[in-house]
Design an enzyme around this catalytic site. Sequence first.
Site, short mmCIF file in Angstrom:
data_model
loop_
_atom_site.label_atom_id
_atom_site.label_comp_id
_atom_site.label_asym_id
_atom_site.label_seq_id
_atom_site.Cartn_x
_atom_site.Cartn_y
_atom_site.Cartn_z
N ASP A 79 0.85 -1.19 0.00
CA ASP A 79 0.00 0.00 0.00
C ASP A 79 0.88 1.24 0.00
O ASP A 79 2.08 1.17 0.29
CB ASP A 79 -0.95 -0.03 1.21
CG ASP A 79 -0.19 -0.17 2.52
OD1 ASP A 79 0.51 0.78 2.92
OD2 ASP A 79 -0.29 -1.24 3.17
N GLU A 134 22.23 -21.44 -18.86
CA GLU A 134 21.32 -20.55 -18.13
C GLU A 134 22.09 -19.40 -17.49
O GLU A 134 21.63 -18.26 -17.47
CB GLU A 134 20.57 -21.34 -17.05
CG GLU A 134 19.46 -22.21 -17.59
CD GLU A 134 18.85 -23.13 -16.55
OE1 GLU A 134 17.62 -23.31 -16.56
OE2 GLU A 134 19.62 -23.69 -15.72
#
Length: 740
Positions: free
Chosen positions: A536, A616
């Site tokens: 928030d 990777e």
Amino acid sequence: MAIIFNEKEAVFNLCTKNSLYQMKSDSYGVLLHTYYGKRTEPVDYSYLICKRDHGFAGNPYEAENERTYSLDVLPQEYPSYGAGDFRRSALKICRADGTCALELRMAGYEIMEGKYSIPGLPAVYAEEGNKADTLKVTLKDTREELYVHLYYGVMEDLDVITRAVRVENRTEENIYLERVMSTCLDFSYGDFDFLTFYGRHEMERQLSRMAVHHGVQSVGSVRGASSHHYNPFVVLADQKAGETNGECYGISFLYSGDFLAEAEHDQMKQTRLVMGIHPDNFRYLLEPGQDFWTPEAAMVYSSQGFEAMTHAFHKTVRNNVCRGKYKNARRPILLNNWEGTYFAFTGEKLLKMAADAADMGVELFVLDDGWFGKRDDDYSGLGDWYVNEKKLGCTLGELSEKIHALGLKFGIWFEPECISEDSDLYREHPDWAFAVPGKKPMRGRYQLVLDFSREDVRNHIFDQMCKVLDHAQVEYLKWDFNRNISDVYSAVLPAERQGEVVHRYVLGLYDFLERLTGRYPDMLIEGCSGGGGRFDAGMLYYTPQIWCSDDTDAIERLRIQYGTSFCYPVSTMGAHVSACPNHQTGRITPIDTRATVAMSGTFGYELDPAKLSEEEKEEIRVQIERFKKYYELIQRGEYYRLTSPFEDNCYHAWEEAAADGSEALVSVVAKRCYSNMAPEVVKLRGLIPEAYYEVHCITENDGDRKEGGGYPGAALMYAGLPMPRPGVEYESFQYYLVKK
Ligand code: GLA
């Protein structure tokens, strides 16, 4: 001045770049809400109010026999309970004699330069160069010396209006606040949709859009945190509004505790939206001479759909809510060990991970849960914030030194608000945890919550944390909170103040964070609550980024980050590339797709590099360079939701574009893949129609598009960019567009 008071008509006009907000004190001193919408000349909009006798709509005494004057149908700025308005109220008080009726009338106003602030609470602030003004309107109880001050912050260039309320008890008696909302919007006309963001742990902020119908629709939290379940951000929108069309009103509540947003469609088809602290866990005693400030609500009106509203919120959150060094400084690319090891690590293992991370270009190593007290699982240890040197094989100072020697910054995890029953702290201070006398408390993840409304409790944890932080070089802190609050009872407050505890808890949390950021101004703090359980604008005032979700699956993240993006900018969304199969869903996605998604966030990794193939690792090196190259565009560009992941399409696409339209980055993820796929196009936005753009595919596969071809901005925006055929399931593509 963005605030214009028309004395003759007693009309207040608050003007931002694109909006006008208006209220009027009528002949009885009632503050009516007359307009909020597109900026126009500040005419007196009370002409829109149609006064009729609607029956069963009472009249204030001073209106004598004027049956057409009723607060039950008039649009009001701050409606109070018990005064003849039977809709949802903004304020309900209870006096010592048990009466609750409250009639408020205009008692004065003040216009001030600059933006007000709120003691102990987060609030939007003006930066140098911002135009900001404050209006304070004071209302008074018709009976007693009870004052209600309505504060408005008008941020003209940001297109934002903020609201907060201060209630002041100048009577001789105690007054209980039972409900004090931060904002109320009354609309006499219009059919609206209510957009809310619901969810759960590992699936936060899913968009819900429902018509506002007769009755009251609400979202909120009584969990002591803003919660995974509903976000304290809502939108009221014209039912025809879309990304780029239609009117909408967004409200972000800058608060991290219980909240309530209610939309009511009344008998006259009028719509009221109120938002503030949830009244269920709230009863605040105001003694004579005391006052109470509500948290702040920030509001944006857009006449051009959600996108313009989002842009205003992004700018405001980034520049006028977030604070500290990392508001603007580039955030380091991190590797967090959580999903790589969980609790099972040694100092040696961490160093190996850090060395591999450094080798791939990572800049910050974060040591997550499990480094302190007795903590090899989640049954014990919270509250004992001293380093488990046996587990690490060295002091934290030594570990951080070795990590720094690898060229990395060092970060560490804390969960300061919680306590395990199996901890030294609990054995010493069992009364510091929330528990109702005579009842066994609810456990959440086996743990209890400390009473952070108490200063002594906060001081103890603060001192423990400082001891750790002062004995190691720590540049980053992850602040977690892994359960919700129940069994609220504070051992140090009298019975009549127990209704204040949850709010005082949030104030305590803010006080702690203010102290921490004051003492360690260069430290980057990432908020977290089991992922995005306290995402928030209140938390963002203290922690400029928040771990968006414990769900790291790239495909699920599309929806989570999409919902989050309505109010919160990319720079606030913690997002990491994790291992495959994904730990939450078992899904397998290309590592490049995981990076494409995490890049529209703070970007980092959350895996054990030892389990990566050389190929990777090489891909990660490339990803990191790519992220650094486009960092400014991604983090500070304008964000465009090009598609919705909730729709039945094969691709999800979004874009970050420079504000001047000179360049853009378009990211596309193939959500689905099937044989003989039908072609799809995505229409871009934020470009200059008459300019030509080179389109570069910066990921591996570009389907059959020609590299670097020149396309007019108008073509890309109005006709679109064809989507490539994915070569593998969940493939992603990123395009860099630059103006020729
Ligand atoms: C929460 C966080 C995770 C991790 C764990 C540690 O769930 O969201 O990222 O830090 O706690 O216990």
